[in-house]
Motif scaffolding. Structure first.
Motif: not given
Length: 122
Positions: A85-103
Motif C-alpha cells: 500500500l502507498k499513501p496515494e491509496d488512502s481513500a474511502v473505498y466503496y463496494c458496488n454490486a451491478n446488475g442485481v437480480s432478486r426474487s
C-alpha cells in the motif's frame, strides 16, 4: 432492499496490507458484477477493481500487481486484498454490486455500500 456491508478498512503503514470484504444481502439471485471504487478528498470516485459473474477481473492501472479482487463461491461476497500500500491509496473505498437480480423478478441496476476508510501512513 439490497444491502452491502463492508468491512476491513483501517490505518496501515506504507508497504502494508489490508483486506476489504463486502457482503451483499436482500434475496439475491444473481449479481452481474461486483467491484470496489474509491474516492479521495477532492477527487472523483474511481474504479479500483471489478469482477464479473464469470470471474473476469479488471483493475485500475495504479493497483495492478498489488491488489487482488475475488468472490466467494456463492458470489455474494467480494474481497479486495491490498498489498504494498502507498499513501496515494488512502481513500474511502466503496463496494458496488451491478446488475442485481432478486426474487420476485426484482432488479436493481446498482447498489452501493456505505464506504470504509483506508488510510496509508508514511
Amino acid at each position: 432492499q439490497v444491502q452491502l456491508v463492508e468491512s476491513g478498512g483501517g490505518l496501515v503503514q506504507v508497504g502494508g496490507s489490508l483486506r476489504l470484504s463486502c457482503a451483499v444481502s436482500g434475496s439475491i439471485i444473481s449479481i452481474r458484477a461486483m467491484g470496489w471504487y474509491r474516492q479521495a478528498p477532492g477527487k472523483q470516485r474511481e474504479l479500483v477493481a471489478r469482477i464479473t459473474n464469470d470471474d473476469k477481473t479488471d483493475y485500475a492501472d495504479s493497483v495492478k500487481g498489488r491488489f487482488t479482487i475475488s468472490r466467494d463461491t456463492a458470489k455474494t461476497t467480494v474481497h479486495l486484498q491490498m498489498s504494498s500500500l502507498k499513501p496515494e491509496d488512502s481513500a474511502v473505498y466503496y463496494c458496488n454490486a451491478n446488475g442485481v437480480s432478486r426474487s420476485y423478478n426484482r432488479y436493481q441496476n446498482d447498489a452501493w455500500g456505505q464506504g470504509t476508510q483506508v488510510t496509508v501512513s508514511s
